[in-house]
Design a protein around this motif. Structure first.
Motif, PDB file in Angstrom:
ATOM      1  N   LYS A   2       0.814  -1.220   0.000  1.00 56.14           N
ATOM      2  CA  LYS A   2       0.000   0.000   0.000  1.00 56.14           C
ATOM      3  C   LYS A   2       0.849   1.272   0.000  1.00 56.14           C
ATOM      4  O   LYS A   2       0.324   2.376   0.049  1.00 56.14           O
ATOM      5  CB  LYS A   2      -0.946  -0.001   1.206  1.00 56.14           C
ATOM      6  CG  LYS A   2      -2.039  -1.048   1.106  1.00 56.14           C
ATOM      7  CD  LYS A   2      -3.043  -0.891   2.226  1.00 56.14           C
ATOM      8  CE  LYS A   2      -4.244  -1.799   2.014  1.00 56.14           C
ATOM      9  NZ  LYS A   2      -3.907  -3.221   2.005  1.00 56.14           N
ATOM     10  N   ASN A   3       2.171   1.111  -0.076  1.00 52.58           N
ATOM     11  CA  ASN A   3       3.088   2.247   0.009  1.00 52.58           C
ATOM     12  C   ASN A   3       2.787   3.310  -1.041  1.00 52.58           C
ATOM     13  O   ASN A   3       2.839   4.510  -0.764  1.00 52.58           O
ATOM     14  CB  ASN A   3       4.528   1.741  -0.140  1.00 52.58           C
ATOM     15  CG  ASN A   3       5.545   2.849   0.009  1.00 52.58           C
ATOM     16  OD1 ASN A   3       5.321   3.824   0.701  1.00 52.58           O
ATOM     17  ND2 ASN A   3       6.666   2.700  -0.656  1.00 52.58           N
ATOM     18  N   HIS A   4       2.442   2.878  -2.256  1.00 50.19           N
ATOM     19  CA  HIS A   4       2.239   3.832  -3.353  1.00 50.19           C
ATOM     20  C   HIS A   4       0.786   4.305  -3.456  1.00 50.19           C
ATOM     21  O   HIS A   4       0.480   5.167  -4.270  1.00 50.19           O
ATOM     22  CB  HIS A   4       2.673   3.192  -4.670  1.00 50.19           C
ATOM     23  CG  HIS A   4       4.117   2.760  -4.675  1.00 50.19           C
ATOM     24  ND1 HIS A   4       5.153   3.659  -4.578  1.00 50.19           N
ATOM     25  CD2 HIS A   4       4.678   1.527  -4.727  1.00 50.19           C
ATOM     26  CE1 HIS A   4       6.302   3.002  -4.596  1.00 50.19           C
ATOM     27  NE2 HIS A   4       6.048   1.704  -4.683  1.00 50.19           N
ATOM     28  N   ASN A   5      -0.083   3.748  -2.630  1.00 49.66           N
ATOM     29  CA  ASN A   5      -1.497   4.134  -2.695  1.00 49.66           C
ATOM     30  C   ASN A   5      -1.855   5.223  -1.687  1.00 49.66           C
ATOM     31  O   ASN A   5      -2.988   5.691  -1.661  1.00 49.66           O
ATOM     32  CB  ASN A   5      -2.380   2.905  -2.442  1.00 49.66           C
ATOM     33  CG  ASN A   5      -2.195   1.842  -3.512  1.00 49.66           C
ATOM     34  OD1 ASN A   5      -1.873   2.161  -4.647  1.00 49.66           O
ATOM     35  ND2 ASN A   5      -2.387   0.587  -3.150  1.00 49.66           N
ATOM     36  N   VAL A   6      -0.912   5.581  -0.826  1.00 48.83           N
ATOM     37  CA  VAL A   6      -1.148   6.591   0.198  1.00 48.83           C
ATOM     38  C   VAL A   6      -0.196   7.751  -0.034  1.00 48.83           C
ATOM     39  O   VAL A   6       1.016   7.547  -0.167  1.00 48.83           O
ATOM     40  CB  VAL A   6      -0.925   5.999   1.612  1.00 48.83           C
ATOM     41  CG1 VAL A   6      -1.159   7.055   2.686  1.00 48.83           C
ATOM     42  CG2 VAL A   6      -1.846   4.800   1.844  1.00 48.83           C
ATOM     43  N   SER A   7      -0.736   8.964  -0.111  1.00 48.74           N
ATOM     44  CA  SER A   7       0.115  10.126  -0.360  1.00 48.74           C
ATOM     45  C   SER A   7       1.054  10.359   0.819  1.00 48.74           C
ATOM     46  O   SER A   7       0.824   9.883   1.929  1.00 48.74           O
ATOM     47  CB  SER A   7      -0.752  11.371  -0.570  1.00 48.74           C
ATOM     48  OG  SER A   7      -1.342  11.773   0.658  1.00 48.74           O
ATOM     49  N   ALA A   8       2.127  11.119   0.558  1.00 56.03           N
ATOM     50  CA  ALA A   8       3.120  11.390   1.603  1.00 56.03           C
ATOM     51  C   ALA A   8       2.492  12.126   2.784  1.00 56.03           C
ATOM     52  O   ALA A   8       2.781  11.828   3.954  1.00 56.03           O
ATOM     53  CB  ALA A   8       4.271  12.190   1.022  1.00 56.03           C
ATOM     54  N   LEU A   9       1.611  13.099   2.497  1.00 58.11           N
ATOM     55  CA  LEU A   9       0.969  13.841   3.592  1.00 58.11           C
ATOM     56  C   LEU A   9       0.037  12.938   4.395  1.00 58.11           C
ATOM     57  O   LEU A   9      -0.023  13.021   5.624  1.00 58.11           O
ATOM     58  CB  LEU A   9       0.201  15.045   3.023  1.00 58.11           C
ATOM     59  CG  LEU A   9       1.061  16.234   2.602  1.00 58.11           C
ATOM     60  CD1 LEU A   9       0.194  17.310   1.975  1.00 58.11           C
ATOM     61  CD2 LEU A   9       1.824  16.800   3.791  1.00 58.11           C
ATOM     62  N   ASP A  10      -0.697  12.074   3.687  1.00 57.01           N
ATOM     63  CA  ASP A  10      -1.569  11.140   4.392  1.00 57.01           C
ATOM     64  C   ASP A  10      -0.752  10.164   5.225  1.00 57.01           C
ATOM     65  O   ASP A  10      -1.153   9.772   6.327  1.00 57.01           O
ATOM     66  CB  ASP A  10      -2.443  10.371   3.400  1.00 57.01           C
ATOM     67  CG  ASP A  10      -3.564  11.226   2.829  1.00 57.01           C
ATOM     68  OD1 ASP A  10      -3.857  12.281   3.427  1.00 57.01           O
ATOM     69  OD2 ASP A  10      -4.153  10.845   1.800  1.00 57.01           O
TER      70      ASP A  10
END
Length: 356
Positions: free
Chosen positions: A239-247
């Motif tokens: 899920k690393n790429h499915n969640v934005s850095a801010l999230d």
């Protein structure tokens, strides 16, 4: 002992978990009838394995027990057997219940719901759906809600609705039943559907609510492990790429207690810091790494992460902070290449700050 047995029975009927304390009396523990009541008491605190074993050992008592206890206790025994993955015993008790009360087969919410569960465990989902629809239209409010939960699971499994649609659908059930393990079941499902649908923060927040309702038992430990795995997956997994850095940062700050100990937890912090740098959130990234270096790491890893923090502080024009973290993570035994890198960073920080 007779008094304790009687008081324990009353406590079972009023859902008072103190019944288990009453049933500990050595004078009554091994009586078959007390095993039956202890089994029911165990289900009140969700100790399903122990409950299922006690029901099985007291089955001869349950078989001949009078009403109104026979029906209620039989349904509870089926629930425990299903939770303990003992389909054969669950089917045996259900068949016996219908044999004594044939009228339950057509109209009973509990019976239709449990028949649906047993059908689903043997992959007969189409037949399970029919039983759950019957239960969802019954007069028993408890099993009406449980059937709706199962039907929602069925719709997700068969692709009729998405996990997010399922979560939104179950949100309407949150207030349909409050205050016991069914509310917990609703919250767990909502949380998991949110996570499957990519709304990680909403999912973990809902599961955290569910955890508050749980006693300190194996179910609570399992749920906490599930939450910790989902949290880890955001930073180190699929899920690393499915969640934005801010999230991801918001998630870490809100649920940092779910971070695993040791090397994996340290890797999460470094992965998060790297994502902060990519967004030019240099102060947040440096602070994360500096805190990790000062409080979580030792030896060469402490020095290496402190060096990374110093480099980011310099990118953020914070020479004094860079010097401070270099000093706090100094290690004379560090590898030569790392020592050279730190000397260059220190020289640059001194130059920027105007110090000798």
């Amino acid at each position: 002992s007779e008094f304790l047995a009687l008081r324990g029975a009353v406590r079972v009927l009023t859902h008072d978990t103190g019944a288990l304390e009453d049933f500990k009396s050595p004078d009554i523990t091994n009586y078959p009838e007390m095993k039956l009541w202890r089994a029911v008491a165990m289900t009140r605190v969700m100790e399903w394995k122990d409950a299922a074993e006690l029901f099985a050992s007291a089955d001869s008592v349950l078989e001949k027990y009078p009403e109104p206890f026979f029906t209620d206790f039989s349904i509870t025994a089926i629930e425990a057997a299903i939770a303990n993955k003992d389909k054969q015993y669950a089917n045996n008790v259900l068949d016996r219940l219908i044999q004594r009360h044939p009228e339950l087969d057509a109209s009973s919410g509990p019976v239709n719901y449990l028949r649906g569960v047993l059908m689903s465990l043997t992959d007969h989902l189409d037949r399970a759906e029919k039983y759950w629809n019957k239960a969802a239209n019954s007069q028993n409010h408890l099993y009406k809600v449980r059937a709706k939960l199962s039907l929602t699971d069925y719709e997700v499994i068969t692709g009729k609705i998405t996990p997010l649609q399922a979560a939104e659908k179950l949100e309407r059930l949150r207030f349909a039943w409050r205050g016991d393990d069914l509310e917990l079941d609703i919250l767990r499902r909502i949380g998991k559907f949110y996570i499957e649908g990519g709304k990680m923060e909403e999912g973990l927040a809902t599961l955290k609510q569910a955890l508050v309702l749980l006693p300190d038992n194996d179910v609570a430990k399992q749920l906490h492990q599930e939450m910790a795995f989902a949290f880890r997956d955001v930073f180190l997994g699929d899920k690393n790429h499915n969640v934005s850095a801010l999230d991801a940062l918001s998630l870490y700050e809100r649920f940092y207690d779910l971070a695993p100990p040791g090397a994996e937890g340290d890797a999460i912090i470094r992965a998060l810091a790297q994502r902060m740098v990519s967004l030019d959130l240099l102060d947040r990234a440096a602070a994360l790494l500096a805190d990790q270096a000062r409080h979580r790491l030792t030896s060469t890893m402490k020095t290496r992460v402190g060096t990374q923090a110093a480099g980011i502080y310099l990118l953020d024009h914070k020479a004094d902070d860079a010097l401070s973290i270099l000093k706090d993570t100094d290690d004379a035994a560090a590898p030569e290449d790392l020592v050279t890198e730190r000397q260059l960073l220190k020289a640059k920080a001194l130059s920027v700050s105007g110090k000798d």
